[in-house]
Design an enzyme around this catalytic site. Structure first.
Site, PDB file in Angstrom:
ATOM      1  N   HIS A  49       0.890  -1.157   0.000  1.00 27.91           N
ATOM      2  CA  HIS A  49       0.000   0.000   0.000  1.00 27.91           C
ATOM      3  C   HIS A  49       0.933   1.212   0.000  1.00 27.91           C
ATOM      4  CE1 HIS A  49      -2.936  -2.840   2.072  1.00 27.91           C
ATOM      5  NE2 HIS A  49      -3.442  -2.582   0.893  1.00 27.91           N
ATOM      6  N   ASP A  52       2.208   1.794   3.339  1.00 32.16           N
ATOM      7  CA  ASP A  52       3.144   0.795   3.881  1.00 32.16           C
ATOM      8  C   ASP A  52       4.568   1.313   3.666  1.00 32.16           C
ATOM      9  OD1 ASP A  52       1.291  -1.248   4.626  1.00 32.16           O
ATOM     10  OD2 ASP A  52       1.202  -1.946   2.549  1.00 32.16           O
TER      11      ASP A  52
HETATM   12  C1  3MF Z   1      -9.286  -6.627   0.315  1.00 38.37           C
HETATM   13  C2  3MF Z   1      -8.017  -7.160  -0.162  1.00 38.37           C
HETATM   14  C3  3MF Z   1      -6.803  -6.330   0.073  1.00 38.37           C
HETATM   15  C4  3MF Z   1      -6.217  -5.797  -1.199  1.00 38.37           C
HETATM   16  C5  3MF Z   1      -5.030  -4.956  -0.892  1.00 38.37           C
HETATM   17  C6  3MF Z   1      -4.411  -4.358  -2.124  1.00 38.37           C
HETATM   18  C7  3MF Z   1      -5.944  -7.178   2.101  1.00 38.37           C
HETATM   19  O1  3MF Z   1     -10.280  -7.543   0.284  1.00 38.37           O
HETATM   20  O2  3MF Z   1      -7.955  -8.233  -0.713  1.00 38.37           O
HETATM   21  O3  3MF Z   1      -5.841  -7.139   0.711  1.00 38.37           O
HETATM   22  O4  3MF Z   1      -5.844  -6.839  -2.014  1.00 38.37           O
HETATM   23  O5  3MF Z   1      -5.450  -3.951  -0.035  1.00 38.37           O
HETATM   24  O6  3MF Z   1      -5.224  -3.399  -2.678  1.00 38.37           O
END
Ligand code: 3MF
Ligand code: MG
Length: 344
Positions: A49, A52
């Site tokens: 992200h 992150d």
């Molecule tokens: C939400 C997800 C997220 C996205 C991630 C990348 C936790 O349902 O699957 O993973 O994949 O935020 O955009």
């Protein structure tokens, strides 16, 4: 063992176990400590992200965001890792409450597009062109809240703004039908790729398919992947598993439905996915019950199951397959698949 697949995961996949009903149950692991685990667990790619990489990005000027992202790139280099993609985390900021790109408030929409540009600055500093758009809150709890026709145009406009900002930027849309919203605007890969075609540069807009999201939409993840592969648009995957229609579980790959996992691997093999150089991402969560010292096993285990299934796909008797298909005897084909999977 097949070695040519490259694997990735996001730092959020190592987590302290908080859920909507209870607090963390494991100590949090720092980003630097997480990076050290990647190679040990058999992974080469890091999914990010934007925050992150640069946690306080909303408080920082663009030049400082870029400087901090370059520091993170050095950390990646030091561990022999590469960034696979950067995804703007639009769903935690107050301005993203009612969706970001599709908010009814033009100021919130403008903020979201600016954030996407900063996300691009971070991606460039980390050495990747790929942006993932999981459109978390781009949808509604009640239909009357938005003009859904206009909302889709807002999505196209936002993607166009990024494509124009950086002529090398690429976007993979990650569809999901619901959660956190009652309805999300881009629920399937069909929606995502239709939208991609209406952007200013369709060749730079593709998809990321997550197993659990396809299952939540009532679809077969392997067929969703096949659709994207047929169009040359499968640019990443989030393999995991899902035990029926409940909250997004992000279970270990293959753990709920081994045969469906086999079919996802089969379609990646049929589509020559490894040869595209794209990563096999594992978007899996440790169970909350897991003790801290064993809360990374879900990642290594998912990778191991993937590679074992590659072997299963490659060793499936082709002569049996050909004969069953020639005879249109799919009962025999199904039995052969099941016996192959149980090792008999
Ligand atoms: C939400 C997800 C997220 C996205 C991630 C990348 C936790 O349902 O699957 O993973 O994949 O935020 O955009
Ligand atoms: Mg995901």
């Amino acid at each position: 063992m097949a070695a040519e697949y490259r694997f990735s995961f996001g730092p959020w996949n190592i987590h302290s176990g908080a859920d909507p009903f209870g607090p963390p149950v494991r100590p949090s692991v720092s980003f630097a400590e997480k990076l050290k685990l990647y190679k040990q667990l058999g992974f080469d790619g890091v999914q990010f992200h934007d925050d992150d990489a640069v946690p306080d990005m909303e408080e920082l000027a663009p030049a400082e965001i870029e400087r901090q992202a370059k520091e993170v790139k050095k950390m990646l280099d030091g561990e022999g890792l590469v960034a696979e993609f950067v995804a703007p985390r639009l769903w935690e900021d107050p301005r993203g409450i009612d969706g970001a790109f599709t908010s009814n408030d033009p100021q919130c929409r403008a903020w979201a597009v600016e954030r996407l540009k900063r996300c691009n600055d971070i991606a460039n500093a980390l050495g990747t062109r790929l942006h993932v758009l999981w459109l978390a809150r781009e949808g509604t709890y009640i239909r009357e809240a938005k003009n859904a026709i206009q909302a889709h145009q807002h999505l196209i406009d936002a993607i166009n703004a990024l494509l124009e900002y950086d002529p090398h930027a690429e976007v993979a849309i990650e569809p999901k039908p619901n959660e956190p919203m009652d309805h999300a605007y881009i629920p399937t890969i069909g929606h995502a790729l239709a939208l991609a075609e209406r952007t200013a540069d369709p060749g730079r807009v593709g998809g990321l398919i997550e197993t659990a999201h396809a299952l939540l939409a009532g679809l077969d993840p392997s067929d969703e992947m096949a659709f994207a592969l047929a169009l040359g648009k499968l640019w990443s995957v989030h393999l995991n598993d899902q035990n029926g229609l409940k909250f997004d579980q992000d279970k270990t790959f293959g753990s709920a439905n081994l045969r469906a996992a086999f079919n996802q691997v089969r379609v990646l093999e049929l589509g020559g996915y490894a040869g595209t150089g794209r990563f096999v991402g594992l978007d899996v969560k440790a169970m909350r019950t897991q003790k801290p010292e064993a809360a990374q096993k879900h990642l290594a285990n998912s990778r191991e199951i993937f590679l074992l299934l590659v072997e299963k796909v490659r060793t499936f008797p082709r002569d049996v397959e050909r004969q069953c298909i020639a005879d249109r005897d799919y009962e025999a084909l199904e039995l052969a698949v099941l016996k192959h999977l149980v090792g008999s």
